[in-house]
Design a protein around this motif. Structure first.
Motif, PDB file in Angstrom:
ATOM      1  N   MET A 110     -11.385   8.883  -4.281  1.00 16.83           N
ATOM      2  CA  MET A 110     -10.786   7.582  -3.997  1.00 16.83           C
ATOM      3  C   MET A 110      -9.322   7.573  -4.476  1.00 16.83           C
ATOM      4  O   MET A 110      -9.000   8.077  -5.547  1.00 16.83           O
ATOM      5  CB  MET A 110     -11.573   6.469  -4.696  1.00 16.83           C
ATOM      6  CG  MET A 110     -11.084   5.069  -4.354  1.00 16.83           C
ATOM      7  SD  MET A 110     -12.162   3.804  -5.077  1.00 16.83           S
ATOM      8  CE  MET A 110     -11.321   2.329  -4.545  1.00 16.83           C
ATOM      9  N   SER A 111      -8.438   7.014  -3.650  1.00 16.40           N
ATOM     10  CA  SER A 111      -7.022   6.987  -3.991  1.00 16.40           C
ATOM     11  C   SER A 111      -6.753   6.037  -5.153  1.00 16.40           C
ATOM     12  O   SER A 111      -7.443   5.042  -5.344  1.00 16.40           O
ATOM     13  CB  SER A 111      -6.201   6.533  -2.772  1.00 16.40           C
ATOM     14  OG  SER A 111      -6.373   7.428  -1.702  1.00 16.40           O
ATOM     15  N   LYS A 112      -5.723   6.361  -5.895  1.00 15.87           N
ATOM     16  CA  LYS A 112      -5.307   5.513  -7.008  1.00 15.87           C
ATOM     17  C   LYS A 112      -4.735   4.202  -6.469  1.00 15.87           C
ATOM     18  O   LYS A 112      -3.999   4.181  -5.494  1.00 15.87           O
ATOM     19  CB  LYS A 112      -4.250   6.253  -7.829  1.00 15.87           C
ATOM     20  CG  LYS A 112      -3.706   5.460  -9.005  1.00 15.87           C
ATOM     21  CD  LYS A 112      -2.614   6.250  -9.716  1.00 15.87           C
ATOM     22  CE  LYS A 112      -1.991   5.435 -10.844  1.00 15.87           C
ATOM     23  NZ  LYS A 112      -0.890   6.169 -11.506  1.00 15.87           N
ATOM     24  N   MET A 113      -5.103   3.097  -7.099  1.00 15.35           N
ATOM     25  CA  MET A 113      -4.608   1.782  -6.698  1.00 15.35           C
ATOM     26  C   MET A 113      -3.114   1.673  -6.988  1.00 15.35           C
ATOM     27  O   MET A 113      -2.649   2.003  -8.080  1.00 15.35           O
ATOM     28  CB  MET A 113      -5.365   0.684  -7.441  1.00 15.35           C
ATOM     29  CG  MET A 113      -5.039  -0.720  -6.951  1.00 15.35           C
ATOM     30  SD  MET A 113      -5.712  -1.072  -5.318  1.00 15.35           S
ATOM     31  CE  MET A 113      -7.481  -1.180  -5.711  1.00 15.35           C
ATOM     32  N   ILE A 114      -2.364   1.225  -5.996  1.00 13.52           N
ATOM     33  CA  ILE A 114      -0.921   1.027  -6.143  1.00 13.52           C
ATOM     34  C   ILE A 114      -0.642  -0.467  -6.045  1.00 13.52           C
ATOM     35  O   ILE A 114      -1.056  -1.126  -5.090  1.00 13.52           O
ATOM     36  CB  ILE A 114      -0.140   1.785  -5.050  1.00 13.52           C
ATOM     37  CG1 ILE A 114      -0.399   3.299  -5.179  1.00 13.52           C
ATOM     38  CG2 ILE A 114       1.353   1.479  -5.126  1.00 13.52           C
ATOM     39  CD1 ILE A 114       0.078   4.099  -3.996  1.00 13.52           C
ATOM     40  N   THR A 115       0.065  -0.998  -7.033  1.00 14.16           N
ATOM     41  CA  THR A 115       0.419  -2.420  -7.037  1.00 14.16           C
ATOM     42  C   THR A 115       1.895  -2.570  -6.714  1.00 14.16           C
ATOM     43  O   THR A 115       2.749  -1.917  -7.321  1.00 14.16           O
ATOM     44  CB  THR A 115       0.110  -3.051  -8.408  1.00 14.16           C
ATOM     45  OG1 THR A 115      -1.283  -2.885  -8.698  1.00 14.16           O
ATOM     46  CG2 THR A 115       0.431  -4.544  -8.391  1.00 14.16           C
ATOM     47  N   LEU A 116       2.173  -3.397  -5.732  1.00 10.02           N
ATOM     48  CA  LEU A 116       3.554  -3.640  -5.338  1.00 10.02           C
ATOM     49  C   LEU A 116       3.692  -5.093  -4.890  1.00 10.02           C
ATOM     50  O   LEU A 116       2.698  -5.778  -4.643  1.00 10.02           O
ATOM     51  CB  LEU A 116       3.984  -2.688  -4.208  1.00 10.02           C
ATOM     52  CG  LEU A 116       3.268  -2.768  -2.856  1.00 10.02           C
ATOM     53  CD1 LEU A 116       4.150  -2.177  -1.759  1.00 10.02           C
ATOM     54  CD2 LEU A 116       1.935  -2.013  -2.880  1.00 10.02           C
ATOM     55  N   THR A 117       4.924  -5.542  -4.805  1.00  9.82           N
ATOM     56  CA  THR A 117       5.191  -6.917  -4.386  1.00  9.82           C
ATOM     57  C   THR A 117       6.023  -6.883  -3.112  1.00  9.82           C
ATOM     58  O   THR A 117       7.081  -6.249  -3.066  1.00  9.82           O
ATOM     59  CB  THR A 117       5.941  -7.693  -5.479  1.00  9.82           C
ATOM     60  OG1 THR A 117       5.168  -7.669  -6.673  1.00  9.82           O
ATOM     61  CG2 THR A 117       6.176  -9.134  -5.057  1.00  9.82           C
ATOM     62  N   VAL A 118       5.510  -7.549  -2.070  1.00 10.94           N
ATOM     63  CA  VAL A 118       6.198  -7.594  -0.778  1.00 10.94           C
ATOM     64  C   VAL A 118       6.522  -9.043  -0.443  1.00 10.94           C
ATOM     65  O   VAL A 118       5.617  -9.872  -0.321  1.00 10.94           O
ATOM     66  CB  VAL A 118       5.339  -6.968   0.336  1.00 10.94           C
ATOM     67  CG1 VAL A 118       6.065  -7.070   1.683  1.00 10.94           C
ATOM     68  CG2 VAL A 118       5.017  -5.510   0.024  1.00 10.94           C
ATOM     69  N   ASN A 119       7.788  -9.342  -0.327  1.00  9.57           N
ATOM     70  CA  ASN A 119       8.247 -10.700   0.005  1.00  9.57           C
ATOM     71  C   ASN A 119       7.644 -11.751  -0.927  1.00  9.57           C
ATOM     72  O   ASN A 119       7.215 -12.833  -0.510  1.00  9.57           O
ATOM     73  CB  ASN A 119       7.924 -11.040   1.468  1.00  9.57           C
ATOM     74  CG  ASN A 119       8.716 -10.184   2.438  1.00  9.57           C
ATOM     75  OD1 ASN A 119       9.774  -9.659   2.098  1.00  9.57           O
ATOM     76  ND2 ASN A 119       8.203 -10.032   3.642  1.00  9.57           N
TER      77      ASN A 119
END
Length: 860
Positions: free
Chosen positions: A1-10
């Motif tokens: 399972m891929s590592k969770m990536i947290t980002l902010t979009v708009n």
């Protein structure tokens, strides 16, 4: 399972656990449907249309992997502060910086970042900031102007309002839907996402000429998510299509021979585009590789035939007038030279995309970006073996065409797959596939002989020209017909002997591109004229003025022309020509309308929906040139109604068959049709209010059916119903760099001066690239590159000053005197530059692009 990536979009926090190597561009468009972010180069990192802001800096989302975005803050055009977006977008609209609009959101993101740093940018800062972004339409000048207007508005806190006009001719009316395009709201075909939609991908030939022995799809079929694989055997109707000659194979079947590397062998439809492309890689094709023919002179021998049983000489066009050999013998000065022009990629920013879906009534609906929706309808109906009325084609905004979207590219495949599966299907070509598939500008090989007498009058011209039309005809014979028809350029020559040949090869097909043969032959004519002037000791400006076409004089075909503004264009350049130390001059003409015995016509329908809403229906393609705005302004001029109540629709459901948006004819034909319908509406408005006319439709029609076929035995041939005229001057600085291009153009009547300037600036910039650096080379039938960065396209810092001079000599046929101006802007550019280079370093140049084959010899 891929590592969770947290980002902010708009401003919205998002958690992503998908493929870490996926690009941000795909995530934004496919998952979040933030479609202001455009895909123009498929990850090549060249065009800048995918520009977003990441942690306060402009970045290319096509080159940014999701795995690099942990805790990143990302803004797309949809999410930046409204007042910033509004000011920049409205500045772009008011300055005419939006043409097709595909590149505009990416530019606005760059401008936003620049103006966050300074609201008083210098010209150098603007150019540096915008250099990563590419525009094929505008020539960049109006984009630069828009940046300064936006900066002023933000600096002074005085919001920009969209310009309001009465919409009549001569007004700088903002381009129709330009604001929506600028802020990314206007949807292009690739921006469509329909419920239950599948995705297609195509398997192309690995060889320019090879016999298909077998097609093995077994491994591809095993991939989860693959719905169906199609081959030529699945086509229910015509397997061959074409605009003029049905010689273009939709797909190549087992036992058949490929004609070029863009031939389609099979198509995969799957649940996602990625799956479809994975499956294409698994299709195994067994070939018997054959020797291709790729040289026009070798092809003319017919030892290897591109289409078996058919001569490679697809067409010959000729015209002869007077006693040419006698004129040459009696002439005082004769120049005989060989010239060559190169293959050019259109490099429109929006790659080909098509969406098709069943209509629920045994028919199909196609969303197209084509330059001719009725031609799409005709050919798709033939492929599916359906009546035309069962095929509905709806035009969506076209992100640049320049002739490259005239031929059916993937519309046929998309419609076929959707029809047979009874589900919506989308196919979008990658940039590499786009370059591989669609027709290009013809390489033309020309032998020209020109003569003058001692009084400085042209007396004879002989031309033999050979055009490489590639694997399929497309409109190649018409291009070479234009080479013949424009062989005397903007001059009257009493004795001519002209013959042009359209030649099949196993190269990429060549067809329509802005200029359509006129710019190829004008390069040869104007370079030879310059050399003739030197040989005879003639003043270069005066010689052109004395020999230029004028009312009642004949073109190469023998047609007498009237309302000719060439001498006025030359007069506009006289002062800067004589002031310049190093100057190159060239003139040119460009036909308006297809002519040559073919019918040029247009319908228009004006429908009154309410006192606040009028719909204009027509069949022409808006691809940045502003035809929809022209339609609105023509109606405003005719009726006095206001532009803000008008909308435009292009949809075959209207049943008003229209030809290709080509030959600089849309303004003239549609304008006259609008005028015809508008006069009927105006008459009703004398007795009724718009309220009382709700529900009424007004049909307008205009037709030219009186032109003559090439070679027709008539006293006064009428090859085209009108022409545009231009003179251009290239001035170099002391270092040999292009300082200024002066472009004087007779446009008849400037319907919208802002758009006229934009068309000329964009065309001149394209002409500079054509002259100096652009080329799409091939070797043995294979492309040597499929990358935009290798094509010699110009960036913002490579386009010199362009001074547009509008000349208005009204045309008696054009609506309110207007002439077509979409193509002529680059017709004289290359020879003007070549002639300027000679003035600088004394080297004559006979082959394009100039900097590849004869680089400028700089002064020490």
């Amino acid at each position: 399972m891929s590592k969770m990536i947290t980002l902010t979009v708009n401003g919205q926090k998002i958690q992503y656990d998908g493929d870490p190597d996926r690009t941000l561009l795909k995530f934004l468009r496919e998952d979040l449907h933030l479609t202001s972010v455009k895909d123009g180069c498929n990850g090549q990192g060249y065009c800048g249309a995918c520009t977003v802001e990441i942690n306060g800096k402009p970045r290319l989302s096509c080159r940014t992997k999701m795995k690099s975005l942990q805790d990143a803050t990302i803004y797309t055009l949809e999410g930046i502060p409204e007042h910033t977006r509004d000011n920049i977008a409205k500045a772009f609209v008011n300055e005419g910086a939006v043409q097709c609009g595909f590149c505009t959101p990416g530019f606005i993101m760059r401008v936003k970042n620049l103006l966050d740093k300074t609201t008083e940018p210098t010209e150098e800062q603007v150019i540096k900031a915008l250099r990563p972004n590419y525009c094929r339409c505008t020539g960049y000048k109006k984009i630069e102007s828009a940046v300064f207007k936006a900066a002023e508005a933000i600096r002074t806190n005085k919001p920009i309002e969209l310009r309001k006009t009465d919409g009549k001719l001569g007004q700088r009316q903002p381009k129709y839907q330009a604001y929506e395009a600028a802020i990314g709201l206007r949807k292009f075909v690739a921006d469509l996402y329909l419920e239950n939609m599948l995705f297609g991908a195509l398997k192309f030939s690995d060889h320019p000429r090879a016999k298909i022995l077998s097609i093995d799809t077994s491994e591809a079929e095993k991939i989860p998510g693959v719905v169906r694989i199609f081959t030529a055997k699945d086509i229910p109707g015509n397997k061959k299509i074409g605009l003029i000659r049905s010689d273009w194979d939709l797909m190549i079947d087992v036992g058949e021979i490929t004609h070029y590397v863009g031939d389609v062998i099979a198509g995969v439809v799957a649940e996602t585009e990625d799956i479809a492309r994975q499956a294409v890689e698994k299709i195994k094709v067994e070939y018997q590789v054959l020797k291709p023919v790729t040289d026009v002179y070798e092809a003319m021998k017919d030892e290897i035939q591109v289409h078996e049983g058919q001569s490679n000489v697809a067409d010959i066009s000729f015209t002869k007038r007077g006693d040419v050999e006698k004129a040459f013998k009696q002439a005082d000065y004769v120049i005989e030279r060989h010239y060559e022009t190169q293959r050019i990629e259109h490099a429109f920013l929006e790659p080909e995309s098509c969406v098709a879906k069943p209509d629920g009534n045994d028919g199909i609906i196609v969303y197209s970006q084509s330059q001719g929706v009725y031609e799409d309808q005709r050919q798709i109906a033939q492929i599916l073996n359906l009546p035309k009325e069962k095929v509905r084609v709806i035009l969506l905004p076209n992100g640049g065409g320049f002739g490259g979207k005239e031929d059916l590219s993937i519309q046929g495949h998309t419609a076929l797959f959707a029809y047979l599966l009874n589900r919506p299907v989308k196919i979008t070509l990658t940039r590499e596939e786009s370059i591989r598939v669609h027709p290009k500008r013809h390489p033309v090989f020309m032998d020209i002989k020109v003569a003058a007498n001692k009084d400085g009058k042209l007396v004879a011209l002989k031309l033999r020209a050979y055009g490489d039309t590639g694997a399929y005809l497309s409109v190649g014979n018409k291009v070479m017909e234009r080479v013949a028809g424009h062989a005397t350029g903007g001059y009257y020559v009493p004795n001519v002997d002209i013959k042009t040949f359209t030649i099949y090869t196993n190269n990429v097909p060549c067809g329509a591109m802005r200029g359509f043969g006129a710019n190829q032959v004008t390069f040869a004519v104007e370079a030879a004229i310059d050399e003739l002037c030197e040989l005879g000791g003639f003043d270069r400006w005066q010689f052109r003025y004395d020999n230029a076409l004028d009312d009642g004089l004949q073109t190469a075909t023998g047609q007498k022309v009237y309302q000719v503004g060439l001498k006025q264009c030359l007069l506009a350049l006289k002062e800067p020509f004589y002031k310049a130390k190093y100057a190159g001059l060239a003139i040119g003409i460009k036909n308006v309308g297809i002519g040559n015995g073919m019918v040029d016509d247009s319908y228009a329908i004006i429908e009154i929906l309410s006192p606040e809403k009028i719909i204009i229906k027509h069949g022409w393609t808006e691809m940045g040139q502003g035809v929809n705005t022209v339609a609105i302004q023509m109606l405003c001029e005719t009726t006095g109604l206001k532009p803000d109540i008008m909308d435009v629709v292009i949809d075959t459901e209207a049943q008003i068959p229209t030809g290709m948006t080509t030959a600089s004819r849309a303004t003239a034909l549609l304008g006259n049709a609008i005028k015809d319908a508008g006069l009927k509406l105006k008459k009703d408005l004398e007795q009724h209010s718009l309220d009382e006319l709700v529900g009424k439709k007004y049909v307008g029609y205009f037709k030219v059916d009186w032109t003559t076929k090439p070679g027709a035995d008539v006293k006064e041939p009428k090859t085209h119903f009108a022409y545009g005229y231009a003179a251009q001057l290239c001035v170099l600085d002391d270092d040999g760099n292009i300082k200024t291009i002066y472009a004087a153009h007779d446009v008849g009547k400037a319907v919208n001066p802002m758009m006229v300037e934009g068309q000329i600036e964009g065309a001149v910039a394209m002409g500079i690239g054509y002259a100096l650096s652009e080329e799409l080379p091939m070797e043995h039938g294979y492309l040597t590159t499929q990358k935009l960065k290798d094509l010699g396209l110009l960036r913002i810092d490579q386009v010199p000053e362009i001074k547009t001079i509008i000349v208005e000599v009204p045309d008696k046929i054009g609506p309110y005197g207007a002439k077509g101006i979409g193509e002529i802007g680059l017709v004289p550019t290359a020879p003007a530059i070549a002639n300027a280079f000679y003035q600088y370093d004394g080297i004559r140049r006979y082959k394009l692009p100039l900097l590849k084959y004869a680089p400028l010899k700089r002064k020490s």
